[in-house]
Design an enzyme around this catalytic site. Structure first.
Site, mmCIF file in Angstrom:
data_model
loop_
_atom_site.group_PDB
_atom_site.id
_atom_site.type_symbol
_atom_site.label_atom_id
_atom_site.label_comp_id
_atom_site.label_asym_id
_atom_site.label_seq_id
_atom_site.Cartn_x
_atom_site.Cartn_y
_atom_site.Cartn_z
ATOM 1 N N LYS A 1 -10.716 -7.512 7.033
ATOM 2 C CA LYS A 1 -11.471 -7.713 8.270
ATOM 3 C C LYS A 1 -11.223 -6.504 9.154
ATOM 4 O O LYS A 1 -10.209 -5.809 9.016
ATOM 5 C CB LYS A 1 -11.087 -9.032 8.941
ATOM 6 N N HIS B 1 0.822 -1.208 0.000
ATOM 7 C CA HIS B 1 0.000 0.000 0.000
ATOM 8 C C HIS B 1 0.856 1.258 0.000
ATOM 9 O O HIS B 1 0.605 2.209 -0.732
ATOM 10 C CB HIS B 1 -0.926 0.014 1.223
#
Lengths: 186, 280
Positions: A103, A38
């Site tokens: 999650k 990322h």
């Protein structure tokens, strides 16, 4: 249990049909991305460099798997916490990313950015990485080999089991699911 | 004095790393089966079904239960009649971690420094706490500790006047704010008393107690029940999707403390609850 079949790349129609709490079987390609990938992708965007792969209508899987044992294409690969990646997500949505599998909570800002970009947050169950890896049929290194285990891998998945957490209509299962089952404390 | 060779310690540590990562602890497995019977939320039951199925697949195919194979936490109770021979105790433990994480294709998640963050590539060093105890045995308890549940664990210094109600409020706030992030259903370890690091260590030690076993002191066991009930009323449920089973168990450990202090630590353990103990 009704399960919606959804193919990747995602279409606007498929996204509009999804509602918080829906069971979804995802088929197509998922790009794995953890913290390091990322950071690198967002650096590329900041520098105006072309990304190593297109994000348009694609889905990220927030995961860094275990090393594949001999004779296997993959080890165990379950979802990691999405909250840590909140700071990077809006920049990736602006590049056309339409879905993420992870999650844990999303920040209010990211939930709003996902609605603005008409993108969906899918939840996979954390801690069940052995079964989730069984839905991965093919693995290809997609970008950043120098990151080792944290490189971006393209997982070809069939019927990968997820639940819609944030839909584009304002639904947020993490916030609303608990209200249904909360009991007033004595 | 009884002599224990470092090579033996290395082998035992490697075996514990391997077993913990592939085989869900029996008491935890039984607790998930009970949770499945008790959970009323369909989304919650779906999560519990996946957890139980995963335990079976992990064991059968020798795949790690969770891809986060953790930073290895090791609690050593070293009998004072034991002489560790042939090398360093800490080096022997780290060698066991290194061997297992390489041989068993476990993920190497440890970075060398909290700021620089270069992967050490062999999942060492382990976090080791060693306590000298009576006797001539050595007991090694090991937990591949995942980040998701560690990252939302908390320590707080309360006012003695806050008492049990203050502790209860703090624990509930911790779990309420953590929501889905620590991968519930959880095992909740609580340390009360001592000093700051003592409370934190007690909370960690509490996680090793088999699920279903209560604190031997009846008043504390009662507090465990009270807190478990309150946690499960939060409605967070399995993976935070809504439900009645947010925690499988609350384990409280206590230690005497200063007359002016009330320390409390809350250490959470995710649904991939992995730990093993061996005696040498």
């Amino acid at each position: 249990m009704h399960v919606k079949q959804v193919n990747i790349p995602l279409t606007d129609e498929a996204i509009a049909d999804l509602r918080m709490g829906d069971h979804v079987a995802l088929s197509g390609k998922l790009f794995t991305a953890g913290d390091a990938a990322h950071k690198k992708l967002v650096q590329y965007i900041g520098q105006g460099r072309q990304l190593p792969f297109s994000l348009v209508n694609q889905v990220f899987y927030y995961a860094v798997g275990t090393p594949p044992p001999p004779e296997r294409i993959i080890g165990s690969a379950g979802p990691t916490t999405a909250t840590r990646l909140d700071c990077y997500t809006p920049a990736l949505l602006a590049q056309g990313l339409k879905g993420v599998v992870g999650k844990g909570y999303r920040s209010a800002e990211v939930a709003q950015a996902m609605r603005d970009h008409r993108a969906v947050y899918f939840g996979a169950v954390g801690g069940v990485a052995a079964i989730l890896s069984q839905y991965v049929k093919h693995v290809r290194l997609a970008a950043f080999p120098e990151l080792g285990a944290e490189a971006v891998y393209e997982y070809t998945v069939v019927d990968f089991p997820v639940v819609v957490i944030n839909d584009i209509h304002g639904g947020d299962l993490h916030l609303e699911g608990r209200k249904v089952y909360a009991v007033t404390q004595d | 004095m009884r002599s224990v060779d470092v090579a033996t310690i290395t082998k035992v540590v490697a075996r514990l790393c391997e077993e913990a990562n592939f085989y869900l602890e029996q008491s935890v497995h039984s607790a998930f089966q009970r949770a499945y019977e008790e959970e009323i939320s369909p989304l919650g039951r779906d999560v519990l079904t996946q957890i139980l199925a995963n335990a079976a697949v992990a064991a059968e195919k020798r795949l790690p239960i969770c891809q986060d194979t953790g930073i290895v936490l090791v609690l050593v109770e070293l009998g004072q009649e034991v002489h560790v021979s042939g090398g360093s105790l800490y080096a022997a433990i780290n060698q066991g971690v290194r061997d297992a994480y390489q041989k068993c294709y476990l993920r190497k998640s440890v970075v060398n420094d909290p700021i620089e963050r270069t992967n050490t590539k062999d999942n060492t060093p382990a976090v080791i706490h060693c306590r000298i105890v009576d006797g001539d045995k050595m007991r090694i308890s090991l937990m591949p500790k995942s980040a998701g549940s560690e990252n939302v664990s908390t320590v707080k210094v309360l006012n003695p006047a806050d008492g049990w109600e203050g502790i209860k409020k703090f624990v509930l706030e911790t779990i309420d704010q953590a929501g889905p992030n620590p991968c519930p259903p959880l095992i909740v370890g609580i340390g009360m008393g001592g000093t700051m690091e003592k409370a934190a260590l007690l909370a960690k030690e509490a996680l090793f107690r088999p699920v279903g076993q209560k604190n031997p002191t009846e008043t504390i066991a009662h507090l465990e029940d009270e807190l478990l009930d309150a946690i499960n009323k939060l409605g967070i449920g399995p993976m935070g999707r809504g439900g009645r089973i947010t925690a499988l168990a609350v384990h409280i450990e206590v230690f005497p403390t200063h007359m002016s202090s009330l320390l409390v630590a809350v250490n959470l353990l995710c649904c991939a609850a992995r730990y093993k103990t061996a005696e040498i």
